[in-house]
Design an enzyme around this catalytic site. Structure first.
Site, mmCIF file in Angstrom:
data_model
loop_
_atom_site.group_PDB
_atom_site.id
_atom_site.type_symbol
_atom_site.label_atom_id
_atom_site.label_comp_id
_atom_site.label_asym_id
_atom_site.label_seq_id
_atom_site.Cartn_x
_atom_site.Cartn_y
_atom_site.Cartn_z
ATOM 1 N N GLU A 152 -9.854 0.079 8.071
ATOM 2 C CA GLU A 152 -9.410 -1.025 8.925
ATOM 3 C C GLU A 152 -8.136 -0.658 9.640
ATOM 4 O O GLU A 152 -7.397 0.213 9.184
ATOM 5 C CB GLU A 152 -9.086 -2.256 8.048
ATOM 6 C CG GLU A 152 -10.283 -2.840 7.390
ATOM 7 C CD GLU A 152 -9.905 -4.019 6.507
ATOM 8 O OE1 GLU A 152 -8.826 -4.607 6.680
ATOM 9 O OE2 GLU A 152 -10.732 -4.341 5.638
ATOM 10 N N ASP B 282 0.689 -4.448 12.368
ATOM 11 C CA ASP B 282 2.118 -4.458 12.088
ATOM 12 C C ASP B 282 2.672 -5.863 12.294
ATOM 13 O O ASP B 282 3.184 -6.213 13.346
ATOM 14 C CB ASP B 282 2.825 -3.461 13.004
ATOM 15 C CG ASP B 282 4.239 -3.200 12.531
ATOM 16 O OD1 ASP B 282 4.578 -3.635 11.418
ATOM 17 O OD2 ASP B 282 5.001 -2.576 13.275
ATOM 18 N N CYS C 1 31.347 -9.433 34.281
ATOM 19 C CA CYS C 1 32.082 -9.543 35.538
ATOM 20 C C CYS C 1 32.713 -10.940 35.564
ATOM 21 O O CYS C 1 32.045 -11.931 35.282
ATOM 22 C CB CYS C 1 31.090 -9.380 36.684
ATOM 23 S SG CYS C 1 31.736 -9.881 38.262
ATOM 24 N N TYR D 241 -7.732 -10.277 6.145
ATOM 25 C CA TYR D 241 -8.395 -9.046 5.727
ATOM 26 C C TYR D 241 -8.942 -9.047 4.309
ATOM 27 O O TYR D 241 -9.693 -8.170 3.938
ATOM 28 C CB TYR D 241 -7.523 -7.812 5.965
ATOM 29 C CG TYR D 241 -6.085 -7.932 5.530
ATOM 30 C CD1 TYR D 241 -5.068 -7.910 6.468
ATOM 31 C CD2 TYR D 241 -5.752 -8.060 4.200
ATOM 32 C CE1 TYR D 241 -3.744 -8.013 6.089
ATOM 33 C CE2 TYR D 241 -4.435 -8.156 3.810
ATOM 34 C CZ TYR D 241 -3.431 -8.136 4.758
ATOM 35 O OH TYR D 241 -2.125 -8.244 4.379
ATOM 36 N N CYS E 44 33.410 -4.439 38.396
ATOM 37 C CA CYS E 44 31.994 -4.766 38.561
ATOM 38 C C CYS E 44 31.388 -3.839 39.623
ATOM 39 O O CYS E 44 31.917 -3.741 40.729
ATOM 40 C CB CYS E 44 31.844 -6.224 38.990
ATOM 41 S SG CYS E 44 30.171 -6.640 39.506
ATOM 42 N N LEU F 145 0.832 -1.208 0.000
ATOM 43 C CA LEU F 145 0.000 0.000 0.000
ATOM 44 C C LEU F 145 0.859 1.247 0.000
ATOM 45 O O LEU F 145 1.915 1.286 0.620
ATOM 46 C CB LEU F 145 -0.879 0.030 1.253
ATOM 47 C CG LEU F 145 -1.983 -1.006 1.364
ATOM 48 C CD1 LEU F 145 -2.590 -0.977 2.753
ATOM 49 C CD2 LEU F 145 -3.056 -0.738 0.321
ATOM 50 N N LYS G 289 -0.378 6.195 8.062
ATOM 51 C CA LYS G 289 0.532 5.710 9.109
ATOM 52 C C LYS G 289 0.529 6.660 10.295
ATOM 53 O O LYS G 289 0.738 7.863 10.129
ATOM 54 C CB LYS G 289 1.956 5.630 8.559
ATOM 55 C CG LYS G 289 2.099 4.619 7.442
ATOM 56 C CD LYS G 289 2.397 3.248 7.962
ATOM 57 C CE LYS G 289 3.820 2.965 7.671
ATOM 58 N NZ LYS G 289 4.370 1.741 7.885
ATOM 59 N N LYS H 258 -4.337 -1.138 10.488
ATOM 60 C CA LYS H 258 -3.215 -1.709 9.734
ATOM 61 C C LYS H 258 -2.318 -2.412 10.742
ATOM 62 O O LYS H 258 -1.665 -1.773 11.569
ATOM 63 C CB LYS H 258 -2.453 -0.611 9.002
ATOM 64 C CG LYS H 258 -1.362 -1.155 8.102
ATOM 65 C CD LYS H 258 -0.823 -0.053 7.207
ATOM 66 C CE LYS H 258 0.156 -0.585 6.185
ATOM 67 N NZ LYS H 258 1.307 -1.248 6.757
ATOM 68 N N CYS I 231 30.585 -6.170 42.844
ATOM 69 C CA CYS I 231 31.557 -6.908 43.656
ATOM 70 C C CYS I 231 32.986 -6.403 43.467
ATOM 71 O O CYS I 231 33.920 -6.941 44.044
ATOM 72 C CB CYS I 231 31.494 -8.401 43.344
ATOM 73 S SG CYS I 231 32.204 -8.803 41.748
ATOM 74 N N CYS J 70 30.142 -13.379 42.249
ATOM 75 C CA CYS J 70 29.655 -11.990 42.377
ATOM 76 C C CYS J 70 28.230 -12.022 42.947
ATOM 77 O O CYS J 70 27.371 -12.723 42.423
ATOM 78 C CB CYS J 70 29.657 -11.345 40.998
ATOM 79 S SG CYS J 70 28.719 -9.817 40.897
HETATM 80 S S1 IVH Z 1 -4.998 -4.625 2.644
HETATM 81 C C1 IVH Z 1 -3.077 -4.306 -1.837
HETATM 82 N N1 IVH Z 1 -5.449 -4.512 5.174
HETATM 83 O O1 IVH Z 1 0.052 -3.690 5.016
HETATM 84 C C2 IVH Z 1 -2.686 -4.555 -0.438
HETATM 85 N N2 IVH Z 1 -3.182 -4.707 4.476
HETATM 86 O O2 IVH Z 1 1.488 -1.904 3.089
HETATM 87 C C3 IVH Z 1 -3.923 -4.702 0.338
HETATM 88 N N3 IVH Z 1 -1.593 -4.778 6.323
HETATM 89 O O3 IVH Z 1 1.312 -6.038 2.770
HETATM 90 C C4 IVH Z 1 -3.563 -4.891 1.732
HETATM 91 N N4 IVH Z 1 -3.064 -4.631 7.937
HETATM 92 O O4 IVH Z 1 0.894 -6.763 5.166
HETATM 93 C C5 IVH Z 1 -4.505 -4.618 4.230
HETATM 94 N N5 IVH Z 1 -6.063 -4.391 7.389
HETATM 95 C C6 IVH Z 1 -5.113 -4.509 6.457
HETATM 96 C C7 IVH Z 1 -3.743 -4.606 6.772
HETATM 97 C C8 IVH Z 1 -2.804 -4.701 5.747
HETATM 98 C C9 IVH Z 1 -1.788 -4.741 7.642
HETATM 99 C C10 IVH Z 1 -0.272 -4.854 5.683
HETATM 100 C C11 IVH Z 1 -0.145 -5.948 4.671
HETATM 101 C C12 IVH Z 1 0.331 -5.304 3.411
HETATM 102 C C13 IVH Z 1 0.855 -4.009 3.909
HETATM 103 C C14 IVH Z 1 0.693 -2.969 2.850
#
Ligand code: IVH
Length: 667
Positions: A114, A118, A424, A225, A406, A81, A313, A116, A409, A429
């Site tokens: 949604e 990590d 140490c 997702y 240390c 994305l 982000k 995102k 000690c 110790c």
């Molecule tokens: S939709 C065309 N939904 O973000 C890609 N991606 O930067 C559509 N990710 O590779 C992805 N949460 O690993 C989608 N709710 C979410 C997500 C999500 C995390 C990650 C995914 C993707 C990356 C894109």
């Protein structure tokens, strides 16, 4: 520098960061920095198209495939994305959408917003309802076959009820829950291993293990997702598709929202900003995407990104505070870790007052000094980390200097060439001893209840305990004379110490704290060699041949047993009656290995007695009150206050079905 040279330098830098991020899972710069490099490269290439080469990172989707896993070609490319960092950029995205859909009025454009997550993107393919393949994203076109590891994730359905779909590929994000991340890191530190920097790295590491049994121990989870591949038109909208995914029992996140227009999507950016710290998983932003699949088709995609979605982000919260002091802590293995004491500040939802500085090199590199104003953030929103010192004018204190002895000690400390840490050298110790005793007494080792840090501190400081055998010569009066130790507690402690003598070889081996020998290795060794005598006499070659024991562990065991002090200590422990054989009735290493269960509510599949018996037969324990020590709460119908307490404590909750599965299928 000429433009050509700058392009070359950017390409090289991006390649290097791609490698760190995608291949070794150890990124050294933030996403924002990376995006800035990428953006600059794209900008230069657009004004100097003659400089674009095939090896430019702008010309491909992602990283490399690790050769250890089989390659899997995705049924449709897994795109990524485009990122945005502010509302104006999101508005610009919406304007592009409008321009790409002439004739469609603004008010009728729906979005789905949604979280995102990590983690790591994966694709799961089901054929005739059966999970046949699971793969990483890889370079977007081709990933790695990690089916066996993905199968260990409990929320991944192994079979779905899909009569109409002969073949469907779904996509989602694998992540490690924050609580699990903390548990695993604590364990790694106890076992003398480096902790993971953030849950994403921990999840990446777990997904790429060659032994799925170990992956299973790291409780990964997943949110699905989208559908990546499916022949035929079954849905009109993304939201409808997700409803179907939920119906098929895929874990779809509960926070996904359908927005009737663009402005209501924007409102959610603020709403989620505050909420994200409360979740048990990492969220680094939001995904804002068109709901109508027909509109998506019309807009299409570039070689990297769809034009119908964008990521927003969240910036990682950064806070400025002051370094009050830098102290050095001595660990179980004698490692000396500098820690910054900070003026307490609120960061990403909790107060932070200390941050590890890792080692001397890190402090030098960032030039961190007492009295400095520093920028801190929570790495992966969990571990406090000092990012940089704010430029300060004159009057700074002197640079930090590592102590030469240390701090506990006063013995000399040394640093091996290949290591960043100082250690140490004094094996007696007191600071090391306290940490080793704490580990010795812990639940996974000798399991000596009532021997907590405060008691250990006093026992060591008063000179009563100088090593493990001393614990077993403690007299009732000695223990009772400690501060805040009532007679009853003293008696309990003595009883517990006595009881631990029969813990058995695997626990004892783990308790000794041999480097690289943690709980799991100790269990494997105990099962194979059965007695300490046998283990001590085993050659390096035979040790190395043991399942999961490689040269590092074999070497570590050999040098441990070669040391006179260690041999003498073991002999003294034997004299005091510590069991040095694996117990035949020992359930250690079995399914539930000392895990504590509490049963509540009305059970229908088993009687309480049956459930208790089953759990105990697999090495678990059933207790009646729920506490921090409880591993699982089994909740039957109309469970009441215990369920609430478990939720509060974050205890894992099982319904009867889950318990039954656990009993049948293995953990
Ligand atoms: S939709 C065309 N939904 O973000 C890609 N991606 O930067 C559509 N990710 O590779 C992805 N949460 O690993 C989608 N709710 C979410 C997500 C999500 C995390 C990650 C995914 C993707 C990356 C894109």
């Amino acid at each position: 520098m000429t433009v050509k040279q700058e392009i070359e330098a950017l390409k090289q830098a991006i390649h290097q960061h791609d490698h760190l991020y995608y291949v070794t899972n150890s990124p050294t710069i933030s996403d924002q920095c990376y995006d800035a490099l990428f953006h600059r490269l794209k900008q230069l290439e657009s004004t100097h198209p003659e400089c674009i080469t095939l090896d430019s990172p702008t010309q491909r989707v992602g990283g490399k495939v690790d050769e250890r896993f089989k390659a899997v070609v995705h049924l449709a490319p897994m795109l990524s994305l485009d990122n945005t960092y502010n509302v104006d950029e999101v508005r610009a995205f919406h304007q592009r959408v409008l321009r790409g859909l002439p004739g469609v009025s603004d008010e009728t454009i729906e979005y789905v917003v949604e979280l995102k997550f990590d983690g790591l993107a994966v694709a799961l393919t089901y054929e005739d309802g059966l999970l046949v393949s699971g793969a990483t994203r890889g370079d977007g076109l081709q990933g790695e076959d990690i089916t066996a590891n993905l199968r260990t994730i409990r929320s991944v359905p192994l079979r779905i009820d899909s009569k109409s779909f002969s073949r469907i590929e779904v996509r989602g994000e694998v992540y490690m829950p924050k609580k699990e991340f903390e548990r695993i890191n604590a364990k790694r530190v106890e076992e003398g291993e480096a902790p993971f920097a953030n849950p994403r790295n921990a999840a990446a590491g777990a997904l790429r293990l060659l032994n799925p049994a170990i992956t299973a121990e790291r409780k990964l989870d997943i949110f699905i997702y989208t559908v990546g591949y499916l022949k035929g038109n079954f849905f009109q909208t993304h939201y409808e598709m997700q409803e179907k995914l939920s119906e098929l029992r895929f874990p779809v996140n509960e926070h996904n929202r359908l927005c009737k227009d663009f402005e209501s999507a924007l409102v959610l950016i603020e709403e989620f900003r505050g909420k994200r710290n409360e979740l048990n998983y990492e969220v680094d932003g939001l995904v804002i995407q068109l709901n109508s699949l027909a509109h998506r088709k019309k807009l299409g995609a570039t070689s990297k990104f769809p034009r119908w979605a964008v990521a927003y982000k969240y910036e990682t919260e950064q806070v400025v505070t002051e370094i009050m002091d830098i102290v050095c802590q001595v660990g179980r293995t004698g490692s000396i870790t500098p820690v910054a004491k900070l003026k307490p500040v609120l960061v990403s939802g909790s107060t932070v007052s200390r941050a590890t500085l890792h080692n001397e090199d890190e402090i030098k590199h960032k030039d961190i000094r007492v009295g400095d104003q520093v920028v801190i953030e929570k790495a992966g929103e969990i571990i406090p980390k000092i990012i940089r010192v704010i430029e300060s004018s004159a009057g700074r204190r002197k640079p930090f200097e590592m102590p030469t002895i240390c701090p506990e000690c006063q013995a000399p400390i040394c640093r091996e060439k290949s290591e960043a840490v100082w250690r140490c050298v004094n094996s007696s110790c007191p600071a090391q001893l306290k940490e080793r005793l704490r580990y010795f007494a812990s639940r996974k080792a000798m399991d000596i209840d009532h021997l907590g840090p405060a008691v250990i501190e006093q026992l060591v400081d008063s000179g009563r305990v100088k090593n493990f055998p001393d614990l077993y010569s403690l007299k009732m009066e000695e223990v009772a004379s400690l501060d805040r130790m009532a007679e009853k507690s003293a008696q309990n402690l003595i009883t517990e110490i006595e009881k631990s003598k029969s813990a058995g070889l695997s626990r004892f081996l783990n308790a000794l704290g041999v480097r690289h020998v943690g709980q799991r290795t100790a269990i494997l060794l105990a099962r194979k060699f059965r007695s300490m005598t046998k283990l001590k006499e085993t050659s390096y070659e035979d040790l190395e041949k043991t399942d999961e024991v490689g040269p590092i562990i074999a070497e570590s065991l050999k040098s441990f047993f070669d040391r006179d002090t260690n041999r003498q200590e073991i002999a003294r422990l034997r004299e005091r009656g510590i069991l040095m054989e694996e117990r035949d009735d020992e359930k250690t290493g079995e399914l539930f290995d000392g895990r504590q269960f509490v049963l509540t509510g009305t059970l229908s599949r088993f009687t309480r007695e049956e459930a208790k018996e089953k759990i105990e037969s697999l090495g678990g324990r059933v207790t009646s009150t729920i506490s921090k020590k409880t591993d699982f709460l089994v909740a039957g119908a109309s469970a009441g206050s215990k369920l609430e307490k478990a939720q509060e404590l974050g205890t894992e909750i099982l319904d009867e079905e889950a318990l039954q599965k656990l009993l049948e299928s293995g953990y």
